[in-house]
Design an enzyme around this catalytic site. Structure first.
Site, mmCIF file in Angstrom:
data_model
loop_
_atom_site.group_PDB
_atom_site.id
_atom_site.type_symbol
_atom_site.label_atom_id
_atom_site.label_comp_id
_atom_site.label_asym_id
_atom_site.label_seq_id
_atom_site.Cartn_x
_atom_site.Cartn_y
_atom_site.Cartn_z
ATOM 1 C CB CYS A 100 23.374 74.914 71.990
ATOM 2 S SG CYS A 100 23.065 75.355 73.707
ATOM 3 C CB CYS A 104 16.629 76.797 77.195
ATOM 4 S SG CYS A 104 17.001 77.183 75.495
ATOM 5 C CB THR A 191 25.257 74.508 77.670
ATOM 6 O OG1 THR A 191 25.464 73.134 77.403
ATOM 7 C CG2 THR A 191 24.863 75.213 76.394
ATOM 8 C CD GLU A 256 28.849 72.595 75.069
ATOM 9 O OE1 GLU A 256 29.852 72.415 74.355
ATOM 10 O OE2 GLU A 256 27.729 72.877 74.603
ATOM 11 C CG HIS A 291 17.278 71.346 79.456
ATOM 12 N ND1 HIS A 291 17.161 72.672 79.124
ATOM 13 C CD2 HIS A 291 18.433 70.939 78.891
ATOM 14 C CE1 HIS A 291 18.202 73.054 78.398
ATOM 15 N NE2 HIS A 291 18.989 72.011 78.230
ATOM 16 C CE1 TYR A 295 18.362 70.043 75.518
ATOM 17 C CE2 TYR A 295 19.102 68.004 74.533
ATOM 18 C CZ TYR A 295 19.351 69.105 75.316
ATOM 19 O OH TYR A 295 20.581 69.276 75.883
ATOM 20 C CB CYS A 298 16.694 74.114 71.077
ATOM 21 S SG CYS A 298 17.474 72.646 71.752
ATOM 22 C CD GLU A 446 23.427 70.730 74.127
ATOM 23 O OE1 GLU A 446 23.280 71.229 73.001
ATOM 24 O OE2 GLU A 446 23.586 71.393 75.150
#
Ligand code: SF4
Ligand code: FE
Length: 481
Positions: A100, A104, A191, A256, A291, A295, A298, A446
Site C-alpha cells: 500500500c 489514495c 493507513t 497503520e 476507495h 482497490y 492498487c 486490507e
C-alpha cells in the site's frame, strides 16, 4: 512548489517532526525508524513517478483549481478518462512497491468532499465548497500527502453514537469556540497517517437528526496540537528491522496507526461539514465508492508483483514448464485482471457530479471491491502452492552467511542451476511477505476490510442494482401483470 521529488517529500514530512507511540516507547524521528522507513519509501515512489519520463504523462495533470501542473494523487477528476488514469496509476504503484503506497485515501476523500460540499451549500446556504476549494488548491500547489480519516472506533455496534457510554467512540464536535470547533475522538486503521502532512476527517456513517455533533468533516494538520499516534502492529513487522534485507522480503511496506484527537481546535476555514446530518451519508457513500474503485488498481498492482514472483520461483524451482503450474499462473492472471476490469469499468462509466468533478459508477465500484475481498486470497493460495513448502521453513540470511551452516544451505537449497540460491531465497521471502508476513496486512486483511468489509459492498450492490426494473422487464417479456 508543485511536483515534489521523492527526496523533497521525505524532507517535507521530516520537517513535521511527527512522533508515534511504538512498541511501548516514543518513536523518535520517524524517517530514521526501521518500522516506518519502508512505508515512507512507498509514498516517495508516488512522487518520483511524476518525474520519471516513462510515467510522467500518467502522473502529471493540470489542476482544475489552480491550473498548475500537479501530481494526479491530488487531482479532482474532470472526466471518466481521469478516473481510468487514476486506476492505471495505482496499478503501476502497486506493481512497483508490492504494498500500500498510502496516498489514495486523501485523493478519494477530496473528490468526495468536493461534490458533497457543493450540494450541501445549495441546500443549506453554507459556504463549505469555497472553503474546500481554497484548501485543496493549497494542497495541490504544495504537493502534500493527505490522509482521509473515516473509521471511528464505533464502540457497541448495536448503539448509535449518542447512545454510547463514551461519546468519543465516534469523533465529534465537543465544543465551540470563537472562530472554530474543538473535536474529540479517534480514527482507527489509519493507513499512511505518519507519512502525511494533513488529515481529512470525515464521519463514519450516515448520521440522523439529533446526531449533529458527529456529522463533522474537517482538515487538521498531522502535527496539530492534541493529535497522537499509536502504531498498529503487523505480522512479522520486526522483520523490517533485520540488518540483512534478504530476511525483510520487501523493501517497501504499508503502515497503520490509531489516531487520537484530544480536544483539537479546528478553525472555521478548515471545517467542511458541521451538523448537516443529511449530507453525512452522501459523503460516506462517495468516499467509500472512490476507495473501492482504488482497490481495482492498487491491489491489482500488488497482484502483478505476486504473479511475477510466482512465475519466477517456478523457473527457479525448475517447474515452469509443468502444465499444472502454467495453469495455476494463468488462473492468477485471470483473477487479477478480473479485478482490474472492474476498476476500469466503474471508472469508464463514471459521471459528472453537480460540482463538476467525476464520480465512479457506484454499483461497479462496489462489485470491484467485493471481488477484492476474495480474489487476492485465492491468488495468495495459488502462490503458496506453486512456491512450495520452503516458503514456511527457509533458514535466515544470518545462517546463509554462517561459515558452517551457509555451505549446507547453498548445497541443499540449490534447484535450477541457472539461478543462485540467494536469489531463490529473495523471491521466496517476497512471496512470504505478501501471503503471510507484514505485506499480507495490505494485500489480504486490507483487501477484506479496507474501504469497508464485504457486507458493506453487498448492501450497496443491493441498493444500486435496480432489481425492480429487472423484475418489470421479465414481467413485460412474459406478458405478466
Ligand atoms: Fe491506495 Fe490501495 Fe493503499 Fe488504499 S489500500 S491507500 S487504494 S494503495
Ligand atoms: Fe486502503
Amino acid at each position: 512548489m508543485a511536483l515534489k521529488t521523492g527526496k523533497q517529500y521525505l524532507e517535507s514530512v521530516a520537517d513535521l517532526k511527527l512522533e508515534a507511540h511504538m512498541l511501548g516507547r516514543k518513536s523518535g524521528d520517524l524517517g530514521e525508524h526501521g518500522l516506518v522507513q519502508p512505508s515512507q519509501k512507498a509514498v516517495a515512489f508516488t512522487f518520483d513517478a511524476a518525474h520519471d519520463p516513462a510515467t510522467r504523462d500518467l502522473f502529471c495533470v493540470e489542476s482544475s483549481l489552480c491550473k498548475a501542473e500537479i501530481n494526479r494523487f491530488t487531482h479532482l477528476h474532470q472526466s471518466a478518462e481521469d478516473l481510468v488514469n487514476k486506476v492505471k496509476m495505482q496499478r503501476y504503484c502497486g506493481a512497483g512497491t508490492a504494498c500500500c503506497f498510502q496516498r489514495c485515501v486523501g485523493l478519494d476523500a477530496a473528490n468526495a468532499i468536493y461534490s458533497t460540499t457543493f450540494e450541501c451549500d445549495q441546500k443549506h446556504g453554507t459556504d463549505y465548497h469555497q472553503r474546500f476549494k481554497d484548501y485543496w488548491s493549497w494542497i495541490q500547489q504544495n504537493d502534500l500527502v493527505v490522509d482521509g480519516a473515516m473509521t471511528d472506533p464505533k464502540g457497541d455496534r448495536g448503539k448509535r453514537p449518542k447512545d454510547q457510554v463514551d461519546p468519543d467512540l465516534f469523533l465529534r464536535v465537543k465544543e465551540r469556540r470563537p472562530g472554530g470547533v474543538v473535536i474529540s475522538g479517534a480514527k482507527l486503521h489509519q493507513t499512511g497517517m505518519l507519512n502525511s502532512h494533513e488529515i481529512l476527517v470525515m464521519p463514519t456513517l450516515t448520521m440522523r437528526p439529533g446526531e449533529e455533533a458527529w456529522a463533522v468533516c474537517c482538515a487538521v494538520p498531522t502535527n496539530a496540537e492534541g493529535v497522537r499516534y499509536i502504531y498498529g502492529r503487523q505480522a512479522s513487522d520486526t522483520r523490517k528491522l533485520e540488518a540483512d534485507p534478504l530476511d525483510v522480503g520487501n523493501p517497501f511496506g504499508g503502515q497503520e496507526v490509531m489516531t487520537v484527537f484530544e480536544d483539537v481546535f479546528v478553525p472555521d476555514e478548515r471545517v467542511f461539514l458541521d451538523g448537516e446530518v443529511d449530507f453525512s451519508g452522501t459523503l460516506v457513500e462517495r468516499f467509500a465508492s472512490y476507495h473501492r474503485q482504488s482497490y481495482g488498481g492498487c491491489k491489482v498492482g500488488v497482484g502483478d508483483a505476486l504473479i511475477g514472483a510466482t512465475a519466477l520461483i517456478a523457473q527457479m524451482n525448475g517447474v515452469a514448464g509443468a502444465s499444472h503450474i502454467k495453469d495455476k499462473i494463468v488462473e492468477m492472471i485471470h483473477l487479477n485482471e478480473t479485478i482490474f476490469s472492474c476498476g476500469i469499468a466503474c471508472s469508464a462509466t463514471g459521471e459528472a457530479t453537480a460540482a463538476g468533478n467525476y464520480l465512479v459508477n457506484l454499483l461497479l465500484a462496489n462489485v470491484c471491491k467485493l471481488n477484492v475481498t476474495r480474489f487476492p486470497y485465492e491468488l495468495a493460495r495459488l502462490a503458496t502452492d506453486v512456491a512450495g513448502g520452503l516458503l514456511g521453513t527457509m533458514p535466515s540470511a544470518a545462517d546463509l552467511n554462517d561459515p558452517v551452516a551457509g555451505p549446507y544451505i547453498k548445497k541443499y537449497l540449490a534447484a535450477n542451476p541457472d539461478f543462485p540460491v540467494v536469489d531463490r531465497m529473495k523471491v521466496l521471502r517476497l512471496i512470504e511477505n505478501l501471503v503471510a508476513g507484514a505485506g499480507a496486512v495490505g494485500y489480504l486483511i486490507e483487501s477484506m476490510h479496507g474501504a469497508g468489509p464485504p457486507t458493506a459492498q453487498r448492501i450497496m450492490i443491493g441498493r444500486q442494482a435496480d432489481l425492480e426494473q429487472k423484475v418489470a422487464r421479465v414481467k413485460n417479456m412474459l406478458g405478466l401483470v
